[in-house]
Every structure is written in C-alpha cells, then in structure tokens.
Design a protein around this motif. Structure first.
Motif, PDB file in Angstrom:
ATOM      1  N   PRO A 285       0.802  -1.231   0.000  1.00  0.00           N
ATOM      2  CA  PRO A 285       0.000   0.000   0.000  1.00  0.00           C
ATOM      3  C   PRO A 285       0.828   1.272   0.000  1.00  0.00           C
ATOM      4  CG  PRO A 285      -0.183  -1.180   2.093  1.00  0.00           C
ATOM      5  CD  PRO A 285       0.492  -2.100   1.146  1.00  0.00           C
ATOM      6  N   ALA A 286       1.955   1.287   0.697  1.00  0.00           N
ATOM      7  CA  ALA A 286       2.760   2.516   0.758  1.00  0.00           C
ATOM      8  C   ALA A 286       3.292   2.883  -0.622  1.00  0.00           C
ATOM      9  CB  ALA A 286       3.909   2.334   1.743  1.00  0.00           C
ATOM     10  N   LEU A 287       3.850   1.899  -1.332  1.00  0.00           N
ATOM     11  CA  LEU A 287       4.366   2.152  -2.674  1.00  0.00           C
ATOM     12  C   LEU A 287       3.232   2.479  -3.640  1.00  0.00           C
ATOM     13  CD1 LEU A 287       6.753   2.209  -4.640  1.00  0.00           C
ATOM     14  CD2 LEU A 287       6.439  -0.261  -4.970  1.00  0.00           C
ATOM     15  N   SER A 288       2.114   1.800  -3.482  1.00  0.00           N
ATOM     16  CA  SER A 288       0.960   2.049  -4.352  1.00  0.00           C
ATOM     17  C   SER A 288       0.486   3.481  -4.235  1.00  0.00           C
ATOM     18  CB  SER A 288      -0.182   1.093  -4.010  1.00  0.00           C
ATOM     19  OG  SER A 288       0.203  -0.261  -4.218  1.00  0.00           O
ATOM     20  N   ILE A 289       0.483   4.011  -3.029  1.00  0.00           N
ATOM     21  CA  ILE A 289       0.035   5.388  -2.813  1.00  0.00           C
ATOM     22  C   ILE A 289       1.004   6.380  -3.443  1.00  0.00           C
ATOM     23  CG2 ILE A 289      -0.313   7.147  -1.039  1.00  0.00           C
ATOM     24  CD1 ILE A 289      -1.477   4.864   0.716  1.00  0.00           C
ATOM     25  N   LEU A 290       2.306   6.115  -3.320  1.00  0.00           N
ATOM     26  CA  LEU A 290       3.301   7.005  -3.912  1.00  0.00           C
ATOM     27  C   LEU A 290       3.163   7.047  -5.434  1.00  0.00           C
ATOM     28  CD1 LEU A 290       6.449   6.136  -1.759  1.00  0.00           C
ATOM     29  CD2 LEU A 290       5.114   8.258  -1.701  1.00  0.00           C
ATOM     30  N   LYS A 291       2.944   5.880  -6.028  1.00  0.00           N
ATOM     31  CA  LYS A 291       2.780   5.842  -7.483  1.00  0.00           C
ATOM     32  C   LYS A 291       1.461   6.502  -7.899  1.00  0.00           C
ATOM     33  CE  LYS A 291       5.716   1.899  -8.707  1.00  0.00           C
ATOM     34  NZ  LYS A 291       5.766   0.568  -9.338  1.00  0.00           N
ATOM     35  N   ARG A 292       0.428   6.270  -7.116  1.00  0.00           N
ATOM     36  CA  ARG A 292      -0.853   6.914  -7.408  1.00  0.00           C
ATOM     37  C   ARG A 292      -0.711   8.434  -7.367  1.00  0.00           C
ATOM     38  NH1 ARG A 292      -5.702   5.933  -3.296  1.00  0.00           N
ATOM     39  NH2 ARG A 292      -4.241   7.091  -1.977  1.00  0.00           N
ATOM     40  N   ASP A 293       0.080   8.929  -6.437  1.00  0.00           N
ATOM     41  CA  ASP A 293       0.291  10.374  -6.326  1.00  0.00           C
ATOM     42  C   ASP A 293       0.944  10.949  -7.575  1.00  0.00           C
ATOM     43  OD1 ASP A 293      -0.848  10.340  -3.824  1.00  0.00           O
ATOM     44  OD2 ASP A 293       1.047  10.441  -2.725  1.00  0.00           O
ATOM     45  N   VAL A 294       1.848  10.173  -8.192  1.00  0.00           N
ATOM     46  CA  VAL A 294       2.477  10.621  -9.440  1.00  0.00           C
ATOM     47  C   VAL A 294       1.431  10.772 -10.533  1.00  0.00           C
ATOM     48  CG1 VAL A 294       4.087   9.978 -11.288  1.00  0.00           C
ATOM     49  CG2 VAL A 294       4.732   9.630  -8.890  1.00  0.00           C
ATOM     50  N   ILE A 295       0.544   9.793 -10.653  1.00  0.00           N
ATOM     51  CA  ILE A 295      -0.492   9.828 -11.683  1.00  0.00           C
ATOM     52  C   ILE A 295      -1.460  10.984 -11.430  1.00  0.00           C
ATOM     53  CG2 ILE A 295      -2.444   8.537 -12.659  1.00  0.00           C
ATOM     54  CD1 ILE A 295      -0.802   5.975 -12.029  1.00  0.00           C
ATOM     55  N   TYR A 296      -1.809  11.162 -10.167  1.00  0.00           N
ATOM     56  CA  TYR A 296      -2.724  12.255  -9.837  1.00  0.00           C
ATOM     57  C   TYR A 296      -2.081  13.615 -10.108  1.00  0.00           C
ATOM     58  CZ  TYR A 296      -6.315  14.866  -7.343  1.00  0.00           C
ATOM     59  OH  TYR A 296      -7.332  15.735  -7.024  1.00  0.00           O
ATOM     60  N   THR A 297      -0.772  13.708  -9.908  1.00  0.00           N
ATOM     61  CA  THR A 297      -0.058  14.949 -10.213  1.00  0.00           C
ATOM     62  C   THR A 297      -0.124  15.265 -11.699  1.00  0.00           C
ATOM     63  OG1 THR A 297       1.439  14.704  -8.327  1.00  0.00           O
ATOM     64  CG2 THR A 297       2.181  16.114 -10.136  1.00  0.00           C
ATOM     65  N   THR A 298       0.060  14.233 -12.551  1.00  0.00           N
ATOM     66  CA  THR A 298      -0.090  14.439 -13.994  1.00  0.00           C
ATOM     67  C   THR A 298      -1.476  14.992 -14.312  1.00  0.00           C
ATOM     68  OG1 THR A 298       1.448  12.633 -14.523  1.00  0.00           O
ATOM     69  CG2 THR A 298      -0.074  13.316 -16.256  1.00  0.00           C
ATOM     70  N   TYR A 299      -2.479  14.387 -13.698  1.00  0.00           N
ATOM     71  CA  TYR A 299      -3.860  14.810 -13.929  1.00  0.00           C
ATOM     72  C   TYR A 299      -4.089  16.249 -13.473  1.00  0.00           C
ATOM     73  CZ  TYR A 299      -8.866  15.163 -12.920  1.00  0.00           C
ATOM     74  OH  TYR A 299     -10.171  15.591 -12.824  1.00  0.00           O
ATOM     75  N   MET A 300      -3.663  16.578 -12.272  1.00  0.00           N
ATOM     76  CA  MET A 300      -3.906  17.912 -11.735  1.00  0.00           C
ATOM     77  C   MET A 300      -3.139  18.983 -12.514  1.00  0.00           C
ATOM     78  SD  MET A 300      -6.256  17.834  -9.572  1.00  0.00           S
ATOM     79  CE  MET A 300      -6.086  19.579  -9.162  1.00  0.00           C
ATOM     80  N   ASN A 301      -1.923  18.672 -12.940  1.00  0.00           N
ATOM     81  CA  ASN A 301      -1.170  19.634 -13.750  1.00  0.00           C
ATOM     82  C   ASN A 301      -1.900  19.921 -15.061  1.00  0.00           C
ATOM     83  OD1 ASN A 301       0.837  19.924 -11.847  1.00  0.00           O
ATOM     84  ND2 ASN A 301       2.253  18.482 -12.834  1.00  0.00           N
ATOM     85  N   ALA A 302      -2.478  18.869 -15.646  1.00  0.00           N
ATOM     86  CA  ALA A 302      -3.238  19.066 -16.887  1.00  0.00           C
ATOM     87  C   ALA A 302      -4.466  19.933 -16.645  1.00  0.00           C
ATOM     88  CB  ALA A 302      -3.644  17.705 -17.459  1.00  0.00           C
ATOM     89  N   ILE A 303      -5.162  19.674 -15.559  1.00  0.00           N
ATOM     90  CA  ILE A 303      -6.347  20.476 -15.221  1.00  0.00           C
ATOM     91  C   ILE A 303      -5.957  21.941 -15.016  1.00  0.00           C
ATOM     92  CG2 ILE A 303      -8.108  20.879 -13.463  1.00  0.00           C
ATOM     93  CD1 ILE A 303      -8.756  18.510 -15.234  1.00  0.00           C
ATOM     94  N   ARG A 304      -4.870  22.167 -14.291  1.00  0.00           N
ATOM     95  CA  ARG A 304      -4.422  23.544 -14.037  1.00  0.00           C
ATOM     96  C   ARG A 304      -4.036  24.258 -15.327  1.00  0.00           C
ATOM     97  NH1 ARG A 304      -1.388  20.798  -9.782  1.00  0.00           N
ATOM     98  NH2 ARG A 304      -2.503  21.036  -7.803  1.00  0.00           N
TER      99      ARG A 304
END
Length: 355
Positions: A285-304
């Motif tokens: 779970p710890a690694l999964s969350i870190l990787k998920r955060d990378v994907i979410y960052t891509t998404y949020m940067n695109a939205i911004r």
C-alpha cells in the motif's frame, strides 16, 4: 456473402476433426475481419505493433508483442458449426492462469448492439504446436460471430473451419470506427482472466460495441519513448493509460508519466485521456500510494493548464469495497470477478467519452 465451395479448392488444411464436410479458411483472408492486431494480412505472424517499435522498447516487449491480447476475428456464416485450427510456436503455461485464458479462443454471437458468449475453443492439456477445436450450434441459422484470440500466447496462423456448403461474409460492424487504446501492465494484457473475452477491455468493448487495441505488456510497460511515440500516432477515440505496476521505481514513473501524457496531448489536443492507477493496493500500500500520487499529479497539472479532456480513476476503487479480496488470484492479478469490476468502473468513463 461468399460460398466457401467457390473458394480455391486446392487450399486444403489437414485436420483430425471428424466432420466430413469441413473446410478451413485462413482468417487473414476476406471476408474475415481481424481487429486489434497490426497489419495482420502482411505480417508472417500475428503481432500487436511493428517489430522495430517493440524491439526499441525492450527485449521483453519484443517477445510480448507476439502475444495476441485484444485480437479478434469477426464474420457471418450459416454453418452449423465453427472450428479453429491454430498454429502456435510454443505454449505459455502459468500456475495462476488457465490455458483457456493464456492460449484459448472464445466465441461470441453478435446480435444488434449486443454480443453474447457462446463457448470456448478449449486448448487441451499437454498440447504443443497449437490445437484444433470445434463448437456446434443446435440449429442452422445465419449468425454474426466474434472469436477472441489468446491473451498470453503467440499465434502463427489461424484457420476457421466451416461446412463446405455454408456461406461466409463480413461480420458485425462496431458502432464506433476509432478504437479505444489501452496501455499498461500484465493486468492490461489480461492476466489472469479465465478466457480472452473476460479481460476488462473485451467486456467494455462488448458493452459499448466499440473496437479496441490492447497494448498491455506483462511486466514490461515502462513508458518507453519508442512505444509512446508509436501510440501517440494512432488514430483512436480514447486513450486509457495504466502502467504504474511496471514502473520499477516511483522516480521512473515520475520521469515518464507526465511526459507520456504531454506527448499524446501535443499530437491530439482533443483526445480523451483516462489516467488510471493500479487496482491492487493490498500487496504494497505505501508504494501504491506514492505511485498513485504521481499519476494524480499528472492529472492535476493538466487540469491547471486548462485541459478539459483528461480524466482520472483511482485504482483503489476498481475492485470496489465489498468482497474485494475475491477479485484477484494472487493479490495482484484480477480473476474474472476483478476484471468485471474493473470493466464497470473504467467502462463508465469510457462510455461517456466515445464518439
């Protein structure tokens, strides 16, 4: 419609199937339509992308490129049975995935916008070099059919066996001309569905009557430039990106994920892009969350940056909540229950974006 008896009588395929009136036709020839594979009429074996692209990515991707995940053949016939004769250079065997999924074919009947499972061309235990199998219908009728190709096996050739007196024509057309493109890991490739039609992409394809391309590479989807460049040039309706399982480190994912997104966006400003994180959080779970955060960052940067056609799906919700521990074979790879839930969640977004 074409009468099989009118096709080259010198083309005879040897068979052990006990049907006196059987005739085999090469699936690469008209009127059969093959979907999800690259240049199937010209290439000597079936593959999912050009050799040079896969080889530039990695040796593993070059091998997996020959696996026929997402391949389908469609046709219409009034034959009272359908047989297959498949030539395979070797047979993939796993402890956690049945032969019917790695090496089998399954048959669906297409009626209107629906496609219903009819049966599996079941590979025999101990086979080598391929196999033959036959499915019978209870009564003669003209049927539109789809055959799904193996998820985890190379396929050199495929012949379809029908009654020699039967007619054969082109199959049902998809409602959307441009395919949905999927890129990702072994889960994307279809591990560990019990048969090809139970991969989540195939389920979505049937639900919305849409074509698709499966570029899942087991353990080998790492956002390599060669594959990204190739995929970004494809004319597709939706792009679903899910490869964090295979990123060797969080740093690698961070270096490749947003880069991939920007490549697609530069080539296709209006393309709907769905960013998905991996479903199996329980294993790490710890690694999964870190990787998920990378994907979410891509998404949020695109939205911004004003992107209005990018979508995010949190992989932790793909198996839903109740009985989620029943959704994998090993804590990572989905079984059929897991793929069905993935298809429901991802398909909800894909269906809204098809055009």
């Amino acid at each position: 419609m074409i009468n099989i008896a009118e096709i080259d009588s010198n083309l005879k395929v040897e068979t052990a199937i006990d049907e006196p009136d059987i005739k085999f036709l090469d699936v690469r020839t008209d009127p059969f339509q093959v979907y999800g594979l690259f240049n199937h009429k010209e290439e000597p074996v079936f593959k999912r992308m050009p050799d040079d692209v896969a080889e530039a990515a990695s040796e593993a991707a070059a091998r997996l490129n020959l696996h026929t995940a997402g391949g389908r053949a469609r046709f219409t016939t009034d034959s009272q049975y359908v047989a297959i004769k498949a030539a395979m250079p070797y047979v993939i065997k796993f402890p956690h995935m049945p032969l019917s999924g790695t090496s089998g074919f399954d048959l669906f009947i297409d009626e209107g916008s629906s496609s219903t499972y009819y049966g599996t061309f079941m590979p025999p235990v101990g086979m080598s070099g391929g196999y033959e199998s036959i499915l019978h219908f209870d009564k003669p009728a003209e049927r539109k059919l789809t055959i799904n190709f193996p998820l985890y096996n190379p396929l050199n050739s495929l012949y379809i066996g029908l009654q020699s007196s039967a007619h054969v024509g082109s199959g049902a057309e998809y409602a959307y001309k441009k395919p949905v493109l999927y890129y990702g890991s072994s889960i994307t490739q279809g591990g560990c569905a019990c048969r090809p039609g139970n991969s989540y992409q195939a389920i979505i394809s049937r639900r919305f009557n849409c074509d698709h391309i499966n570029l899942g590479f087991s353990g080998s989807a790492k956002g390599e430039d060669a594959i990204v460049d190739y995929m970004s040039e494809l004319d597709v309706s939706v792009f679903v990106c899910d490869y964090d399982h295979n990123a060797p480190t969080v740093e690698h994912l961070a270096a490749t994920h947003e880069k991939m997104f920007k490549k697609f966006r530069m080539k296709s400003p209006e393309l709907p892009i769905i960013l998905v994180s991996k479903p199996g959080f329980e294993s790490n779970p710890a690694l999964s969350i870190l990787k998920r955060d990378v994907i979410y960052t891509t998404y949020m940067n695109a939205i911004r940056n004003g992107d209005q056609n990018v979508y995010y799906i949190d992989g932790q919700h793909l198996f839903k909540d109740k009985n989620r521990d029943c959704c994998t074979v090993d804590g990572v790879h989905p079984n059929d229950a897991g793929f069905l839930r993935m298809a429901e969640v991802i398909g909800h977004t894909v269906g809204r974006l098809l055009r």
